[in-house]
Scaffold this active site. Structure first.
Site, PDB file in Angstrom:
ATOM      1  N   HIS A 269       0.913  -1.045   0.066  1.00  0.00           N
ATOM      2  CA  HIS A 269       0.043  -0.147  -0.149  1.00  0.00           C
ATOM      3  C   HIS A 269       0.793   1.163  -0.051  1.00  0.00           C
ATOM      4  CE1 HIS A 269      -4.050  -1.672   1.550  1.00  0.00           C
ATOM      5  NE2 HIS A 269      -3.744  -2.044   0.083  1.00  0.00           N
TER       6      HIS A 269
ATOM      7  N   ARG B 130      -7.466  -7.698 -10.744  1.00  0.00           N
ATOM      8  CA  ARG B 130      -6.970  -8.797  -9.682  1.00  0.00           C
ATOM      9  C   ARG B 130      -8.408  -8.782  -8.702  1.00  0.00           C
ATOM     10  NH1 ARG B 130      -2.054  -6.051 -10.165  1.00  0.00           N
ATOM     11  NH2 ARG B 130      -0.497  -7.155 -11.188  1.00  0.00           N
TER      12      ARG B 130
ATOM     13  N   ARG C  23     -10.326 -10.411 -13.804  1.00  0.00           N
ATOM     14  CA  ARG C  23     -10.032 -11.726 -13.740  1.00  0.00           C
ATOM     15  C   ARG C  23     -10.628 -12.501 -12.628  1.00  0.00           C
ATOM     16  NH1 ARG C  23      -3.734 -12.675 -12.672  1.00  0.00           N
ATOM     17  NH2 ARG C  23      -4.448 -12.067 -10.499  1.00  0.00           N
TER      18      ARG C  23
ATOM     19  N   GLU D 252      -0.991 -17.983 -20.259  1.00  0.00           N
ATOM     20  CA  GLU D 252       0.004 -17.850 -19.246  1.00  0.00           C
ATOM     21  C   GLU D 252       1.056 -19.268 -19.275  1.00  0.00           C
ATOM     22  OE1 GLU D 252      -1.432 -15.633 -15.464  1.00  0.00           O
ATOM     23  OE2 GLU D 252      -3.084 -17.111 -16.502  1.00  0.00           O
TER      24      GLU D 252
ATOM     25  N   ASN E 130       4.508 -12.094 -17.601  1.00  0.00           N
ATOM     26  CA  ASN E 130       5.270 -12.727 -16.523  1.00  0.00           C
ATOM     27  C   ASN E 130       5.237 -14.246 -16.236  1.00  0.00           C
ATOM     28  OD1 ASN E 130       5.766 -10.036 -16.041  1.00  0.00           O
ATOM     29  ND2 ASN E 130       4.374  -9.740 -14.294  1.00  0.00           N
ATOM     30  N   ASP E 131       3.972 -14.665 -16.195  1.00  0.00           N
ATOM     31  CA  ASP E 131       3.706 -15.932 -16.076  1.00  0.00           C
ATOM     32  C   ASP E 131       4.401 -16.867 -17.389  1.00  0.00           C
ATOM     33  OD1 ASP E 131       3.229 -16.680 -13.477  1.00  0.00           O
ATOM     34  OD2 ASP E 131       1.162 -16.082 -13.626  1.00  0.00           O
TER      35      ASP E 131
ATOM     36  N   ARG F  45      11.045 -16.358 -11.109  1.00  0.00           N
ATOM     37  CA  ARG F  45      11.493 -15.003 -11.064  1.00  0.00           C
ATOM     38  C   ARG F  45      11.745 -14.617  -9.598  1.00  0.00           C
ATOM     39  NH1 ARG F  45       7.632 -10.596 -11.802  1.00  0.00           N
ATOM     40  NH2 ARG F  45       5.490 -11.543 -11.551  1.00  0.00           N
TER      41      ARG F  45
ATOM     42  N   CYS G 157      -0.331  -8.023 -20.752  1.00  0.00           N
ATOM     43  CA  CYS G 157      -0.105  -7.115 -19.639  1.00  0.00           C
ATOM     44  C   CYS G 157       1.231  -7.862 -19.083  1.00  0.00           C
ATOM     45  CB  CYS G 157      -1.282  -7.359 -18.490  1.00  0.00           C
ATOM     46  SG  CYS G 157      -1.684  -9.111 -18.193  1.00  0.00           S
TER      47      CYS G 157
END
Length: 754
Positions: free
Chosen positions: A366, A473, A509, A607, A630-631, A641, A678
C-alpha cells in the site's frame, strides 16, 4: 590432517550467516577455517564492487595491517589466476611458481603449500578463499574437496556484502558514502535529510507475557484499537485534499482490517487464557499476516504488510508510545523505516516528503501505491540498512533503479539535481499527452490500459490517460475476510470499479487462488504450487465460489455495461467450456430473478504454453485473449523469477519468448481474436518496440508508466521497427536482443527531446 565433518561446516555457515557485522563475519570465516583445518594461514580475498581488483578482506596468519590494503588485479598472482580461471589451485611450493607475486606487507614468504578456491555465486565471482602452510607438499584431495564445499556454501552469504561494498567503503571512505540496493516502489528521484520513522518497540520484539486481570487487559486492547481508529480517521482528513478519492479508500481498507472480528476474537481468546494484551496481539497478527505472506504471489504477499502495520500501530497505542516522538526538521525529508504506513505519512507536511524508504515491503505494498499517487519516489525492501543509525544524513532515493545513495559526494548530488530538474520538465511536458492517443508517427494506434487490484488503484490510471483496465485482480476481497465474501460484498466492490472507468472496458480476472495463494480460512498445501491447484482449476472444483463471483460481476455490469470476464491459468479446452457454461447458467438465473443482464465478452489469459498451442481449438469459446507476460515467460523458460538463484535468467526478451509472442499474435489475427499483453513487458521500452513491430495494438501496464510508453509510441515509425524484429530472429540471447534495440531507443529519445 583430520578432515572436518559436514556438521562442522554447517555450524560455521549458520554462525556466519547470523552475524550482522561485515568485519566480524569475514574474521569469523578465516578464524574458524584455520582452526578447523589446522593450517598456518587462512585468507579471504573479495572483489571490489567494480569487479576490477581483489582486496585482502580478512586473514589469520598473514600480517593484519595488510587487510584492506593488499590489492591484486584479477589476473595477477596465484590468487588472480584463480579469479580469472575460476578454478581451484593446489600447489606444494607456491613461491617457485611463475605466477607467484610477492606482496611485502603480507609477510607470506615462509609459506609454501597453497590451496585457493574461487567463490562463485550465480555465475559471478565474489572472491577467493585461500589456505597456506609451511610444508612443501600439496594439500590432500580431501582437504581440497572440503574447501570447494566451503566455498559453495559461503559464496551466497558473502555475495550481497561484496556487491554492496560495505567491507571496502568502511576502510576507504570516511564520508560514509554508500549505495544501497532495494526494489522499485514508486518511480522518480528525490533527495533530502533522512528521517527514521520507526516505533520504539516493534511488534517482533514483544515476548511471551502473562496477565492477572484479563478483563482489564481486554479493555486496554479495545481502547488501543479505538485510538488507532480515531487516528486513522484524523489522518484520512489530513490527506483529503492531497490524495485522489480512490486512493483514499486505502484508509477504509485499514479500518476494515482494524475492526476485523477475527482480530478481536482471537486476541481476546489469548487474553482469556492468561496472555498479556501485547503478546496476544503479536500472536494474532503473526498468524493473520502469515496467511498472506506464505503466498508466492507478490501482490498477495504485500497484504501481510498491511496487517503488520495495523498491529504495530495498536501496539504503539497499547504501550502509550507514538511511532514519531521527535519533531522533524522543516526541510526536505526522506522518510525511512521498516514499514511506513499511509497514516505515518499523514504525520508530516506532504510538501516536505521527497522520498520514502522501507527496509521491508514490496512494489505492491500500500505504501508503494500511495507513493505513486502522491508522486513521491519510493524504494522498498532495502536490506541490511538501519535508518536510525543515519538520522540527519543526506540521502538520494532513486525509484527508477530501486536504489538509494547515502551521503552522496557533491558531484553526485549535482548530477542528481540536474536529473530531477530534467525529469520535472519532462513529466510536465507529458501532461499534455494525457488525452492524446498512443499513435506511432506512421499511424499505428495502440490502446493503453492499466493493471489494478484495489479500488485505490483506479484514479492514478485515469489521471494518466488509461483507456480502461486490462487486468483487475479480484483476489483481494477474498484475502481480507475471515470467510468467503458474500455475493453482495463482491458486487459492491466490482460496481465501484466498473463505475470508475465507465464507459471504458474493465477486464476482471476471476479468482486466481489456490496452491501458492493461501486463504486464511481455506488451507491448501502442495509440493509444487506453480503446477498445482490454482486459477481456473481451483474455481471449477469450487463451483459455488465461482458462480457467486460471476453473479456479482454480472450484476455490477448490468448497471455499467463495460465488464469483460477474464479466466486465469487456462491449460485445457474443457476448462474454458466449463467456465462458459457457468456464465450462461448465471445469466439465466439472474434473468429469472428480474436482473436484466447480457453476456459480456469472455477472454482467457495465455500464461501456460499449452494454451498457446491449443489456441485454434479454444477460439470458439472465447472473445479475446490477454497474454500474462510474467507467467508465460516463467513457464516457457522454467525460471521462478522469485528465486534469487535463477532470477537473473528471467527475461521477457529471451528469443524463445519473442518467438512465442509472434506465434500468439499471428494466430489471434488469423482467428479474429483481439489480443492484449499485460505484465512487466508492457512497461519495458525495448520490449514495447518489438511488440509494436509484431502488431500488438493493446497493452496493459502500471499507471505511472502510461505517459512514458505513450510518448515512446508517438515518437517512432512502426515501419522502421519491422526490420528490427527480423534481425532479432537471429539473436542467440536476450543480451543480443537488447543490444540490437538500443540504437532505436536512443534515436527515439532524441526525437522526444526535440
Amino acid at each position: 590432517m583430520q578432515q572436518p565433518s559436514l556438521k562442522a561446516l554447517t555450524a560455521i555457515v549458520d554462525e556466519i550467516a547470523r552475524s550482522g557485522n561485515p568485519e566480524a563475519m569475514m574474521s569469523r570465516i578465516v578464524q574458524q577455517l584455520r582452526a578447523l583445518l589446522s593450517v598456518d594461514v587462512c585468507s579471504l580475498y573479495l572483489c571490489t564492487p567494480d569487479q576490477q581488483h581483489l582486496i585482502l578482506a580478512a586473514t589469520e596468519g598473514l600480517a593484519s595491517e595488510a587487510v584492506g590494503h593488499a590489492r591484486l588485479q584479477l589476473d595477477e598472482g596465484l590468487v588472480g589466476h584463480i579469479a580469472s580461471s575460476l578454478s581451484t589451485l593446489n600447489l606444494g611450493d607456491a613461491p617457485t611458481d611463475d605466477r607467484f607475486v610477492f606482496i611485502p606487507e603480507t609477510h607470506e614468504m615462509p609459506y609454501h603449500r597453497f590451496l585457493g578456491v574461487p567463490l562463485l555465486h550465480l555465475r559471478k565471482l565474489v572472491g577467493v578463499l585461500v589456505i597456506q602452510g609451511r610444508e612443501r607438499v600439496p594439500f590432500s584431495q580431501e582437504t581440497e574437496a572440503f574447501m570447494i564445499t566451503v566455498a559453495s556454501q559461503l559464496a551466497g552469504t558473502l555475495s550481497s556484502l561484496q556487491s554492496r561494498g560495505d567491507w571496502y567503503e568502511r576502510k576507504h571512505a570516511s564520508t560514509g558514502y554508500r549505495r544501497l540496493k532495494g526494489q522499485k516502489g514508486a518511480p522518480g528521484i528525490g533527495m533530502g535529510t533522512l528521517w527514521p520513522v520507526r516505533p520504539h518497540v516493534s511488534l517482533d520484539q514483544i515476548v511471551e507475557g502473562t496477565c492477572s486481570d484479563p478483563a482489564s487487559e481486554s479493555q486496554a486492547l479495545e481502547d488501543a484499537i479505538q485510538a488507532v481508529a480515531d487516528d486513522l480517521e484524523s489522518s484520512s482528513s489530513h490527506l483529503d485534499q492531497h490524495l485522489p478519492a480512490d486512493v483514499h479508500a486505502l484508509f477504509n481498507v485499514y479500518q476494515m482490517m482494524l475492526h476485523s472480528p477475527e482480530l478481536h476474537t482471537e486476541c481476546c481468546e489469548h487474553i482469556n487464557r492468561g496472555d498479556s494484551a501485547a503478546w496476544s496481539l503479536r500472536q494474532t497478527v503473526d498468524r493473520m499476516a502469515e496467511q498472506f505472506q506464505s503466498s508466492e504471489d507478490p501482490y498477495l504477499k504485500a497484504r501481510g504488510e498491511d496487517i503488520r502495520n495495523i498491529g504495530q500501530r495498536i501496539l504503539n497505542q497499547l504501550l502509550s508510545r507514538d511511532s514519531i516522538s521527535r519533531t522533524p526538521p522543516d526541510t526536505d525529508l526522506i522518510l525511512a523505516g521498516e514499514l511506513i504506513s499511509i497514516a505515518d505519512l499523514a504525520e508530516f507536511p506532504l510538501q516536505n516528503i521527497h522520498g520514502i524508504v522501507c527496509t521491508r515491503g514490496s512494489t505492491l505494498s500500500h505504501t508503494a501505491i500511495v507513493a505513486n499517487a502522491l508522486g513521491v519516489p519510493a524504494v522498498m525492501g532495502l536490506e541490511n540498512f538501519e535508518p536510525e543509525q543515519h538520522t540527519h544524513a543526506q540521502m538520494i532515493v532513486d525509484g527508477h533503479r530501486g536504489e538509494c545513495v547515502l551521503n552522496p559526494p557533491a558531484p553526485l548530488l549535482h548530477e542528481y539535481r540536474r536529473m530531477i530538474n530534467e525529469e520535472q520538465r519532462f513529466m510536465q511536458d507529458l501532461e499534455r499527452l494525457r488525452d492524446e492517443p498512443a499513435v506511432s508517427r506512421d499511424g499505428f494506434r495502440v490502446c493503453l490500459l492499466t493493471n489494478t487490484g484495489l479500488l485505490a488503484d483506479a484514479t492514478p490510471g485515469l489521471q494518466r490517460g488509461a483507456e480502461g483496465v486490462g487486468l483487475y485482480r479480484s483476489e483481494i476481497p477474498f484475502m481480507i475476510h475471515d470467510g468467503f465474501p458474500t455475493e453482495q460484498e463482491q458486487y459492491s466492490l466490482y460496481a465501484k470499479v466498473l463505475q470508475a472507468y465507465a464507459p471504458h472496458p474493465v477486464s476482471m480476472r476471476t479468482l486466481d487462488i489456490g496452491g501458492d495463494k493461501q486463504l486464511p480460512y481455506f488451507d491448501i498445501s502442495e509440493t509444487n504450487p506453480y503446477l498445482g491447484w490454482r486459477g481456473i482449476r481451483f474455481s471449477l472444483d469450487n463451483a459455488q465460489l465461482l458462480i457467486t463471483q460471476i453473479r456479482a460481476m454480472l450484476r455490477a455490469n448490468a448497471e455499467y455495461g463495460n465488464l469483460k470476464l477474464l479466466v486465469p491459468m487456462v491449460s485445457r479446452i474443457d476448462e474454458i467450456q466449463g467456465f462458459r457454461r457457468h456464465v450462461e447458467k448465471a445469466l439465466s438465473t439472474l434473468e429469472r430473478e428480474g436482473v436484466r443482464v447480457g453476456m459480456p465478452p469472455i477472454g482467457m489469459m495465455i500464461e501456460v504454453p499449452s494454451a498457446m498451442l491449443l489456441l485454434p481449438r479454444l477460439a470458439p469459446y472465447i472473445d479475446f485473449v490477454s497474454i500474462g507476460s510474467n507467467d508465460l515467460t516463467q513457464y516457457l523458460l522454467a525460471v521462478d523469477r522469485n528465486n534469487p538463484r535463477v532470477a537473473s535468467l528471467f527475461d521477457h526478451l529471451h528469443p524463445a519468448v519473442l518467438v512465442a509472442l509472434e506465434q500468439i499474435h499471428d494466430q489471434c489475427e488469423a482467428l479474429g481474436l483481439p489480443a492484449s499483453l499485460c505484465g512487466e513487458m508492457a512497461s519495458d521500452p525495448a520490449a514495447v518496440l518489438l511488440l509494436l513491430a509484431m502488431g500488438y495494438d493493446c497493452l496493459s501496464l502500471s499507471a505511472y508508466n502510461i505517459p512514458r510508453i505513450k510518448h515512446l509510441i508517438r515518437s517512432v515509425n512502426r515501419s522502421e521497427l519491422k526490420p528490427l524484429l527480423e534481425s532479432t530472429r537471429l539473436c542467440q540471447s536476450e543480451t543480443d536482443v537488447r543490444a540490437l534495440v538500443q540504437p532505436l531507443l536512443e534515436a527515439a529519445a532524441r526525437r522526444q527531446a526535440t
